[in-house]
Design a protein around this motif. Sequence first.
Motif, PDB file in Angstrom:
ATOM      1  N   GLY A 143       0.768  -1.038   0.162  1.00 62.16           N
ATOM      2  CA  GLY A 143       0.092   0.105   0.122  1.00 62.16           C
ATOM      3  C   GLY A 143       0.955   1.133  -0.232  1.00 62.16           C
ATOM      4  N   ASP A 164       2.568   2.836  -7.390  1.00 66.11           N
ATOM      5  CA  ASP A 164       1.495   2.311  -6.431  1.00 66.11           C
ATOM      6  C   ASP A 164       1.439   0.766  -6.168  1.00 66.11           C
ATOM      7  OD1 ASP A 164      -0.684   2.066  -4.703  1.00 66.11           O
ATOM      8  OD2 ASP A 164      -2.126   2.812  -6.398  1.00 66.11           O
ATOM      9  N   SER A 188       0.103  -1.480  -4.441  1.00 67.40           N
ATOM     10  CA  SER A 188      -0.865  -1.958  -3.657  1.00 67.40           C
ATOM     11  C   SER A 188      -1.305  -3.395  -3.330  1.00 67.40           C
ATOM     12  CB  SER A 188      -2.024  -1.543  -4.405  1.00 67.40           C
ATOM     13  OG  SER A 188      -2.072  -1.849  -5.759  1.00 67.40           O
ATOM     14  N   GLN A 189      -0.021  -4.188  -4.222  1.00 65.93           N
ATOM     15  CA  GLN A 189       0.066  -5.613  -3.962  1.00 65.93           C
ATOM     16  C   GLN A 189       1.513  -6.061  -3.820  1.00 65.93           C
ATOM     17  OE1 GLN A 189      -2.666  -7.793  -3.971  1.00 65.93           O
ATOM     18  NE2 GLN A 189      -4.117  -6.013  -4.423  1.00 65.93           N
ATOM     19  N   LYS A 232      -0.487   4.491   1.404  1.00 68.52           N
ATOM     20  CA  LYS A 232      -1.853   4.799   0.928  1.00 68.52           C
ATOM     21  C   LYS A 232      -2.954   4.099   1.717  1.00 68.52           C
ATOM     22  CE  LYS A 232      -4.749   4.696  -3.496  1.00 68.52           C
ATOM     23  NZ  LYS A 232      -4.577   4.257  -4.695  1.00 68.52           N
ATOM     24  N   GLN A 288      -9.475   0.775   5.317  1.00 67.41           N
ATOM     25  CA  GLN A 288     -10.277   0.197   4.474  1.00 67.41           C
ATOM     26  C   GLN A 288     -11.682   0.065   4.928  1.00 67.41           C
ATOM     27  OE1 GLN A 288      -8.735  -3.567   3.066  1.00 67.41           O
ATOM     28  NE2 GLN A 288     -10.625  -4.082   1.623  1.00 67.41           N
TER      29      GLN A 288
END
Length: 552
Positions: A160, A236, A238-239, A287, A385
């Motif tokens: 993230g 980014d 994110s994974q 993020k 989240q």
Amino acid sequence: MSRASSTLLPFLYPGFDCQRVCINTAVRRALHLCRLRRHQSTLSTTPGSEQHAASSHLNPAPDDYARSVFTDKCQLTLAAGSGGHGCISFLREKYIADGPANGGDGGSGGNIYIQAVRGDTSLHKLARRGIIKAGRGKNGQGKAKGGQRGEDVLLHVPVGTVVREITRCDPVAEEEEQTRHDVGEGEVRGQWRRDKWILYPASTPSDYAMAEFPDPRRSRKSGVALSQVPAPINLDLSQPTETPILLAAGAVGGLGNPHFVSKTFPKPKFATKGDPGMTITVELELKLLADVGFVGLPNAGKSTLLRALSRSRARVGSWAFTTLQPNIGTVVLDNHQGRPQLSASRATGEPRTYFSVADIPGLIPDAHKDRGLGLGFLRHVERAQVLAFVIDLGAGDAVEALQNLWRELAAFENLRNMETNVRTESRMVDWKAFGTPVSSSASAQDAAVAKKDPKSGFAINPPASQHLPDLFHKPISSKPWFVVATKADLEGTQENFDRLQGYLQAIMAGDEAHPSGLENSWLGKLATIPVSAIRGEGVERIPEWTVSLFDD
């Protein structure tokens, strides 16, 4: 005299020394009893060793806590390794007094990689380093031995994390750009330059009178640089990344003297220096702060609830603002010892074995006006989240407390939308019928100053602006949420809980509007979970409900 008298006191007055020893022993016993009473006061009166251990964790002593070290945003200066210098050497063996050149090339500089891994929750380890340098390549040696490569650096960041470039200084790309502007693409004879060439120590100026130096401005690039992230960097993560990503490639090492052998100059006494490495300033920002974020008023029991769900040692107390920065805890779903407690999977199909929980500092009225912890707190809220609103049933009307929390979040979301609109309008381009488009924004001015090499993709002149725009996050009102009603073991809280539960049911039925009052708000299934965090009762329902909201 005084020193002598003090030394002879135990011999002249033995009773005085015994009395002092007795006093010291009594003081030690009193301190020991005081510590025992303090420790026993934190234990529960419920019999059972396991319950005693759980109560000591949920209701710890004032000094039983771990200092929270958390950083969600930092700037790093990444310095790739410079190349090693080439070697000036000649073959010297038996019966070969003056052999040919055999100097080795310098080693390439170290690279800087980045990789997103699960398990990390903070950037504080990287933030305190500030400047990260890769290893420099070793110099070449005789007998055609090349220099060793510089050591690479691998940065581990939480999943993230967003990586954005601020400035870049690439001496190799700058020199290529300068060469292209000065002499074009044609080959020219180079001149000796101190920053490019190494001369043999025992040489004389006459040795270089007829030397034809190659053009030193024709730099080389390693094959690893082809896999480098193109400039400007904007990643980014994110994974989780299976293989590391190359951020800054190391520079190429210098050439040894065998590369410059020619008919007119069979034994060159010069070699090239290694290229300097590039320097990149990047900004790392989380993020996604955590899977679940606790939102509530000060002293609502968020830290105690975090202790009840995880093994976190967050500081707890009966005063407001015990938590001044987020505390991250991990709720384990599968400890790989028998059957897992809950079966869940991520969006990628990977089994979910845990989820992270963030204890966010308490919110006060007018926090969107930067009062209290203010905007710093609200910035953490939009990074979660799922939102869990922690409401204290023993501190007044629970429905009003929930509405006040949503009112502050809605005001902050409106403020964010206004900032986005202003930023978008400042980037508008005023088109003209004749001529080039003109923009009045600072970003357009930076783009006009920054030059980009079409072949290498490097930014030659970095923009002057050092501040990057804020990241775009999902609106807070569109996130899944539920309510955790704490201190449900207190007397007289049943009616307060019934009103709160009826209010949420009215929202689901459509009789009441969303507490934020904003459009496109999340209207999924809501729940109110009563718990007693200090006793650890009812908290087992929170992981079950939370896992069901991750896919919404």
